[in-house]
Design a protein around this motif. Structure first.
Motif, PDB file in Angstrom:
ATOM      1  N   SER A  22      37.971  51.182  20.911  1.00  6.02           N
ATOM      2  CA  SER A  22      38.744  50.396  21.027  1.00  6.02           C
ATOM      3  C   SER A  22      38.940  49.339  19.869  1.00  6.02           C
ATOM      4  O   SER A  22      37.813  49.545  19.457  1.00  6.02           O
ATOM      5  CB  SER A  22      38.734  49.729  22.123  1.00  6.02           C
ATOM      6  OG  SER A  22      37.497  48.720  22.681  1.00  6.02           O
ATOM      7  N   GLY A  23      39.871  48.722  19.326  1.00  9.59           N
ATOM      8  CA  GLY A  23      40.161  47.997  18.286  1.00  9.59           C
ATOM      9  C   GLY A  23      39.127  46.682  19.313  1.00  9.59           C
ATOM     10  O   GLY A  23      38.460  46.067  17.971  1.00  9.59           O
ATOM     11  N   THR A  24      39.570  46.753  20.771  1.00 12.34           N
ATOM     12  CA  THR A  24      38.502  45.114  20.704  1.00 12.34           C
ATOM     13  C   THR A  24      36.522  45.147  20.117  1.00 12.34           C
ATOM     14  O   THR A  24      36.556  44.604  20.219  1.00 12.34           O
ATOM     15  CB  THR A  24      38.687  45.136  22.488  1.00 12.34           C
ATOM     16  OG1 THR A  24      40.269  44.720  22.735  1.00 12.34           O
ATOM     17  CG2 THR A  24      37.554  43.959  22.471  1.00 12.34           C
TER      18      THR A  24
ATOM     19  N   LEU B 176      36.663  44.441  16.553  1.00 14.91           N
ATOM     20  CA  LEU B 176      36.304  43.044  16.245  1.00 14.91           C
ATOM     21  C   LEU B 176      34.800  42.845  16.869  1.00 14.91           C
ATOM     22  O   LEU B 176      33.948  41.946  16.540  1.00 14.91           O
ATOM     23  CB  LEU B 176      37.298  42.271  17.165  1.00 14.91           C
ATOM     24  CG  LEU B 176      38.602  42.385  16.660  1.00 14.91           C
ATOM     25  CD1 LEU B 176      39.560  42.077  17.692  1.00 14.91           C
ATOM     26  CD2 LEU B 176      38.355  41.877  15.467  1.00 14.91           C
TER      27      LEU B 176
ATOM     28  N   THR C  39      47.674  35.045  18.217  1.00 14.45           N
ATOM     29  CA  THR C  39      47.746  36.684  18.800  1.00 14.45           C
ATOM     30  C   THR C  39      47.271  37.414  20.333  1.00 14.45           C
ATOM     31  O   THR C  39      47.842  36.757  21.352  1.00 14.45           O
ATOM     32  CB  THR C  39      46.258  36.606  17.759  1.00 14.45           C
ATOM     33  OG1 THR C  39      46.364  38.129  18.137  1.00 14.45           O
ATOM     34  CG2 THR C  39      45.613  36.036  18.927  1.00 14.45           C
ATOM     35  N   PHE C  40      46.836  38.503  20.280  1.00 11.98           N
ATOM     36  CA  PHE C  40      46.691  39.085  22.025  1.00 11.98           C
ATOM     37  C   PHE C  40      45.157  38.490  21.940  1.00 11.98           C
ATOM     38  O   PHE C  40      44.087  38.529  21.180  1.00 11.98           O
ATOM     39  CB  PHE C  40      45.912  40.504  21.321  1.00 11.98           C
ATOM     40  CG  PHE C  40      45.965  41.028  22.896  1.00 11.98           C
ATOM     41  CD1 PHE C  40      47.055  41.115  24.026  1.00 11.98           C
ATOM     42  CD2 PHE C  40      44.844  42.290  22.663  1.00 11.98           C
ATOM     43  CE1 PHE C  40      46.218  41.756  24.923  1.00 11.98           C
ATOM     44  CE2 PHE C  40      44.254  43.253  23.925  1.00 11.98           C
ATOM     45  CZ  PHE C  40      44.758  43.070  24.936  1.00 11.98           C
TER      46      PHE C  40
ATOM     47  N   ALA D  55      42.546  39.246  22.393  1.00 13.22           N
ATOM     48  CA  ALA D  55      41.154  40.240  22.191  1.00 13.22           C
ATOM     49  C   ALA D  55      40.338  39.729  20.579  1.00 13.22           C
ATOM     50  O   ALA D  55      39.335  39.656  20.483  1.00 13.22           O
ATOM     51  CB  ALA D  55      41.303  41.453  22.307  1.00 13.22           C
TER      52      ALA D  55
ATOM     53  N   VAL E  43      44.518  37.481  11.834  1.00 15.36           N
ATOM     54  CA  VAL E  43      45.618  39.079  12.602  1.00 15.36           C
ATOM     55  C   VAL E  43      46.713  39.137  11.527  1.00 15.36           C
ATOM     56  O   VAL E  43      47.730  37.872  10.995  1.00 15.36           O
ATOM     57  CB  VAL E  43      45.731  38.057  13.796  1.00 15.36           C
ATOM     58  CG1 VAL E  43      47.124  39.115  14.150  1.00 15.36           C
ATOM     59  CG2 VAL E  43      44.814  38.105  14.775  1.00 15.36           C
TER      60      VAL E  43
ATOM     61  N   ASP F 224      41.711  41.355  11.714  1.00 16.45           N
ATOM     62  CA  ASP F 224      41.961  41.651  12.707  1.00 16.45           C
ATOM     63  C   ASP F 224      43.267  43.027  12.640  1.00 16.45           C
ATOM     64  O   ASP F 224      44.541  42.096  12.078  1.00 16.45           O
ATOM     65  CB  ASP F 224      42.359  40.976  13.686  1.00 16.45           C
ATOM     66  CG  ASP F 224      42.766  41.466  15.035  1.00 16.45           C
ATOM     67  OD1 ASP F 224      42.865  42.849  15.178  1.00 16.45           O
ATOM     68  OD2 ASP F 224      42.871  40.937  16.220  1.00 16.45           O
TER      69      ASP F 224
ATOM     70  N   GLN G  75      47.123  45.705  14.615  1.00 14.47           N
ATOM     71  CA  GLN G  75      48.937  46.112  14.154  1.00 14.47           C
ATOM     72  C   GLN G  75      49.357  46.886  13.073  1.00 14.47           C
ATOM     73  O   GLN G  75      50.308  47.035  12.275  1.00 14.47           O
ATOM     74  CB  GLN G  75      49.741  44.515  14.894  1.00 14.47           C
ATOM     75  CG  GLN G  75      48.941  44.340  16.173  1.00 14.47           C
ATOM     76  CD  GLN G  75      50.117  42.769  17.173  1.00 14.47           C
ATOM     77  OE1 GLN G  75      50.535  42.482  16.303  1.00 14.47           O
ATOM     78  NE2 GLN G  75      49.562  42.389  17.822  1.00 14.47           N
TER      79      GLN G  75
ATOM     80  N   SER H 174      42.913  49.024  15.304  1.00 10.76           N
ATOM     81  CA  SER H 174      43.217  50.040  17.335  1.00 10.76           C
ATOM     82  C   SER H 174      44.043  50.905  17.346  1.00 10.76           C
ATOM     83  O   SER H 174      44.807  51.092  16.357  1.00 10.76           O
ATOM     84  CB  SER H 174      43.917  49.096  17.999  1.00 10.76           C
ATOM     85  OG  SER H 174      44.239  49.184  19.306  1.00 10.76           O
TER      86      SER H 174
ATOM     87  N   LYS I  54      49.978  51.482  18.899  1.00 14.14           N
ATOM     88  CA  LYS I  54      49.922  50.625  17.599  1.00 14.14           C
ATOM     89  C   LYS I  54      50.571  51.828  16.808  1.00 14.14           C
ATOM     90  O   LYS I  54      50.822  52.731  17.199  1.00 14.14           O
ATOM     91  CB  LYS I  54      48.314  50.601  17.528  1.00 14.14           C
ATOM     92  CG  LYS I  54      47.683  49.734  18.693  1.00 14.14           C
ATOM     93  CD  LYS I  54      48.155  48.235  18.138  1.00 14.14           C
ATOM     94  CE  LYS I  54      47.625  47.141  18.926  1.00 14.14           C
ATOM     95  NZ  LYS I  54      48.396  46.126  19.784  1.00 14.14           N
TER      96      LYS I  54
ATOM     97  N   GLY J 103      40.701  53.246  21.460  1.00 22.31           N
ATOM     98  CA  GLY J 103      40.557  53.740  20.567  1.00 22.31           C
ATOM     99  C   GLY J 103      40.316  52.500  19.586  1.00 22.31           C
ATOM    100  O   GLY J 103      41.231  51.961  19.223  1.00 22.31           O
TER     101      GLY J 103
ATOM    102  N   TYR K  31      54.110  36.240  21.857  1.00 22.84           N
ATOM    103  CA  TYR K  31      53.005  36.169  23.298  1.00 22.84           C
ATOM    104  C   TYR K  31      53.781  35.195  23.687  1.00 22.84           C
ATOM    105  O   TYR K  31      54.466  34.014  22.793  1.00 22.84           O
ATOM    106  CB  TYR K  31      51.603  35.480  22.782  1.00 22.84           C
ATOM    107  CG  TYR K  31      51.261  37.365  22.549  1.00 22.84           C
ATOM    108  CD1 TYR K  31      50.669  38.192  22.460  1.00 22.84           C
ATOM    109  CD2 TYR K  31      51.599  37.267  20.574  1.00 22.84           C
ATOM    110  CE1 TYR K  31      50.067  38.892  22.481  1.00 22.84           C
ATOM    111  CE2 TYR K  31      50.411  38.564  20.187  1.00 22.84           C
ATOM    112  CZ  TYR K  31      50.476  39.745  21.002  1.00 22.84           C
ATOM    113  OH  TYR K  31      50.031  40.077  20.221  1.00 22.84           O
TER     114      TYR K  31
HETATM  115  C1  LIG Z   1      45.916  42.113  16.598  1.00 25.74           C
HETATM  116  C2  LIG Z   1      45.581  42.833  18.081  1.00 25.74           C
HETATM  117  N1  LIG Z   1      44.194  42.425  18.255  1.00 25.74           N
HETATM  118  C3  LIG Z   1      42.953  43.170  19.124  1.00 25.74           C
HETATM  119  C4  LIG Z   1      43.616  44.101  19.986  1.00 25.74           C
HETATM  120  C5  LIG Z   1      42.766  45.037  20.670  1.00 25.74           C
HETATM  121  O1  LIG Z   1      42.762  46.673  20.028  1.00 25.74           O
HETATM  122  P1  LIG Z   1      42.144  47.276  22.210  1.00 25.74           P
HETATM  123  O2  LIG Z   1      43.541  46.670  22.512  1.00 25.74           O
HETATM  124  O3  LIG Z   1      42.223  48.615  21.376  1.00 25.74           O
HETATM  125  O4  LIG Z   1      40.822  47.049  22.357  1.00 25.74           O
HETATM  126  C6  LIG Z   1      44.855  44.645  20.036  1.00 25.74           C
HETATM  127  C7  LIG Z   1      45.631  45.362  20.951  1.00 25.74           C
HETATM  128  O5  LIG Z   1      46.697  45.154  21.121  1.00 25.74           O
HETATM  129  C8  LIG Z   1      45.585  43.146  19.089  1.00 25.74           C
HETATM  130  O6  LIG Z   1      47.226  43.159  19.238  1.00 25.74           O
END
Ligand SMILES: Cc1ncc(COP(=O)(O)O)c(C=O)c1O
Length: 383
Positions: free
Chosen positions: A57-59, A62, A83-84, A86, A144, A170, A173, A194, A199, A207, A323
């Motif tokens: 995942s994107g998480t 990171l 930001t999100f 994560a 980000v 990051d 996006q 991510s 995305k 992923g 957000y």
């Molecule tokens: C800025 C940002 N960072 C991290 C993430 C985390 O990615 P993922 O949902 O693939 O874990 C996202 C995804 O929504 C994101 O928008």
């Protein structure tokens, strides 16, 4: 009308996706099958980075990047509150402290001038809130690329170098965007992206991927994503995670990557049509010279957000707010001791911003409907 229409994309590449999935079902290597390495090679060359390590995942991308830099308790990692979750969550997961820095009111990305001041404040022990008086070791920065627009990497990298910090982009996006001739994913020490379905390059599940030009860091991440493996699976040389990308997701992403450049171009056209039509009504996105956005979102800003959202809803047009609450005001980060008013630009944006349908398959007819509804809402706000 869909906010992001993945079905139209599927119609375009259906036979190739099905072929690729069938091939995985035939060979049966569901974990670390050949499609994973094929995707990593293709992505590294797309971005122009030496190494790409895919992950779950994107998480995780990171998290693995921070683990590879040995971030831990006592470390400060600087990032944006707009930001999100994560982005800052992974810092806390490792026992380190996210230190927020307000955003630039034009790009909504981290403000490099405020970044410099905040790093200096942490170094001199003069930060506010719960971390006040705590001895923190400035370790890294996570800019980000919000909505797909790269942050100001020339300035951020300069600040980082001056203070001996690493920069983790990051790019969740922004894959497909660029900064002064360089592709997103290759703008800092390391980058995380991510493949969440919505995305710009999205799979059919979770992923992510990490990009770097540093061989040692790349190798460490390969080990970390498979339980800290050494020379073989049952040689564990460090504490890691189960963070691999599924073979099936790699197989799905490969045909999507084939059309990715053309989709990014179509996103640019959609964004240009929006900006031309909306610039007198709301604040449209600002793209600094030499930069290009991947247009994960097309977001506008207005003091009359509720009026616009109501009108769009009445017209059957989906919208989203990215957000509605900045991270420093989220309960999960309450222990950091931030208060309303600490990051006024991020707070103001969270009250005024909203996003419109954005994807490469948004046709001119649907877009005209959206623009028409926005124009009507604008007239309503003046009446
Ligand atoms: C800025 C940002 N960072 C991290 C993430 C985390 O990615 P993922 O949902 O693939 O874990 C996202 C995804 O929504 C994101 O928008």
């Amino acid at each position: 009308m869909e906010f992001i229409d993945l079905k139209k994309q599927y119609e375009r590449i259906k036979p190739r996706i099905q072929e690729r999935i069938n091939e995985v079902l035939r060979h049966g290597k569901f974990i670390m099958g050949p499609e994973v390495a094929e995707l990593e090679t293709r992505l590294a060359s797309f971005v122009g980075a030496k190494y790409c390590v895919s992950c779950a995942s994107g998480t995780d991308a990171l998290l693995l990047s921070l683990m590879a830099h040995e971030v831990g308790p006592g470390d400060a990692v600087f990032t944006t509150p707009f930001t999100f979750i994560a982005t800052a969550e992974v810092v806390c997961l490792l026992g380190a402290t996210p230190v927020f820095v307000d955003i630039d009111p034009e790009t909504y990305n981290i403000d490099p001038g405020k970044l410099r001041n905040t790093i200096e404040a942490v170094k001199s022990g003069s930060v506010r809130g719960a971390i006040e008086g705590k001895k923190l070791n400035p370790k890294g920065i996570i800019p980000v690329d919000l909505f797909g627009l790269p942050a100001d990497y020339d300035e951020i990298n300069r600040v980082a170098k001056g203070h001996g910090l690493f920069v983790l982009e990051d790019a969740a996006q922004s894959l497909g965007g660029s900064y002064k001739g360089k592709k997103v994913g290759n703008l800092a020490d390391i980058a995380a992206t991510s493949f969440f379905p919505a995305k710009p390059l999205g799979g059919y599940g979770d992923g992510g991927a990490v990009f770097t030009n540093d061989e040692a860091i790349g190798n460490r991440i390969r080990s970390l994503r498979e339980h800290g493996k050494g020379s073989h699976k049952y040689d564990n040389v460090r504490i890691g995670i189960n963070g691999r990308l599924d073979t099936l997701q790699a197989a799905i992403l490969l045909p999507k990557l084939d059309i990715f450049e053309s989709e990014i171009k179509d996103r640019q056209d959609v964004a240009a049509r929006y900006s031309n039509a909306l610039k007198g009504l709301v604040k449209v996105p600002h793209i600094p010279d030499g930069l290009s956005s991947a247009w994960a979102q097309y977001s506008v800003v207005t003091e009359k957000r509720e009026c616009y959202l109501t009108k769009l809803k009445e017209s059957g047009i989906p919208t989203a707010i990215y957000y509605p609450r900045p991270l420093h005001l989220q309960t999960a980060f309450g222990h950091l001791g931030y208060r309303p008013g600490d990051f006024p630009v991020a707070e103001q944006m969270s009250e005024r911003i909203f996003s419109l349908p954005m994807h490469p398959y948004l046709d001119a007819g649907d877009q005209a409907k959206i623009i028409d509804a926005l124009q009507k809402a604008h007239e309503g706000t003046r009446g």
